[in-house]
Design a protein around this motif. Structure first.
Motif, PDB file in Angstrom:
ATOM      1  N   ARG A 268       0.838  -1.212   0.000  1.00  0.00           N
ATOM      2  CA  ARG A 268       0.000   0.000   0.000  1.00  0.00           C
ATOM      3  C   ARG A 268       0.869   1.257   0.000  1.00  0.00           C
ATOM      4  NH1 ARG A 268      -2.920  -3.111   4.197  1.00  0.00           N
ATOM      5  NH2 ARG A 268      -4.693  -4.133   3.164  1.00  0.00           N
TER       6      ARG A 268
ATOM      7  N   LYS B  26       0.909   4.145  -3.064  1.00  0.00           N
ATOM      8  CA  LYS B  26       0.720   5.566  -2.772  1.00  0.00           C
ATOM      9  C   LYS B  26       1.930   6.389  -3.196  1.00  0.00           C
ATOM     10  CE  LYS B  26      -0.456   8.737   1.003  1.00  0.00           C
ATOM     11  NZ  LYS B  26      -0.775   8.839   2.461  1.00  0.00           N
TER      12      LYS B  26
ATOM     13  N   HIS C  66       2.350   6.407  -7.062  1.00  0.00           N
ATOM     14  CA  HIS C  66       1.155   6.826  -7.815  1.00  0.00           C
ATOM     15  C   HIS C  66       0.735   5.767  -8.831  1.00  0.00           C
ATOM     16  CE1 HIS C  66       1.765  10.767  -6.008  1.00  0.00           C
ATOM     17  NE2 HIS C  66       3.019  10.757  -6.466  1.00  0.00           N
TER      18      HIS C  66
END
Length: 229
Positions: free
Chosen positions: A81, A85, A88
């Motif tokens: 995760r 993030k 992108h």
């Protein structure tokens, strides 16, 4: 006879591996990882990466694909995760904690199911493969890349000896290609596997194509004729 893996052992092992996984295994598995992704992208579409781990492979996929990742280890998913993030990775639809033997997706949900260096370490390989086949669309492929155990010779002897010790690391080194072929015969919804060496004898790429409903029906009828004969 070696002891098998259980979920608690796997979760504990990969919680330990999570902080260092990319450093320890990133370069080691790179050739196999790229070969599996190349095979998956010949089909493309919506791809399930089973055993997504820290998400190391996710940036390598073309952004035209739609990626979903699942893993049994929450610490590994946390790393994935963070990667999504930070980098992108908008082609990643989602990441979820999930047991491979009980995938929470509808039938025929994915064009490709890919598992890199995973199938030999899950607690229930055959049940996990059943689930992979279930969520795969007809004509799609299950793509595995893995070290597979030798069938004979000194390496086979060593792998059988090492198997019990390897359980603590979350590994099953004696897992052979024959087990995958036997699963395909028993499952009945996929073609027999095609195997290709992609790592100088250490890693094997294995592909299963899911049969259409018509092909599955023909296989059943052929089997009945063979039994009757």
């Amino acid at each position: 006879m070696t002891t098998d893996l259980d979920r608690a052992t796997v979760e504990e092992a990969y919680a330990r591996w999570a902080p260092v996984y990319d450093v320890v295994f990133g370069a080691v598995f790179d050739a196999g990882r790229k070969a599996a992704i190349k095979a998956a992208e010949k089909i493309g579409g919506r791809i399930l990466e089973f055993g997504v781990g820290t998400g190391l492979a996710l940036p390598l996929y073309k952004r035209s694909n739609r990626m979903v990742g699942v893993d049994i280890s929450e610490p590994m998913l946390h790393k994935a995760r963070e990667r999504v993030k930070k980098e992108h990775l908008r082609h990643v639809e989602g990441l979820a904690l999930m047991d491979g033997a009980h995938l929470g997706f509808a039938d025929d949900s994915f064009d490709v199911v890919i598992a890199q260096f995973v199938i030999t370490v899950v607690p229930q390989p055959e049940e996990t493969l059943d689930e992979m086949a279930r969520v795969l669309k007809p004509g799609g492929e299950i793509i595995l890349v893995n070290h597979l155990g030798a069938e004979d010779g000194p390496r086979a002897v060593f792998e059988r000896w090492f198997a019990r010790k390897a359980r603590k690391l979350g590994w099953r080194p004696e897992f052979q290609f024959a087990r995958l072929r036997n699963w395909a015969l028993q499952n009945g919804t996929v073609d027999l596997p095609i195997a290709k060496d992609v790592g100088l004898g250490m890693y094997t790429l294995v592909r299963f194509r899911k049969l259409s409903a018509e092909e599955q029906a023909t296989r059943v009828e052929t089997g009945k004729v063979a039994l009757a004969g």
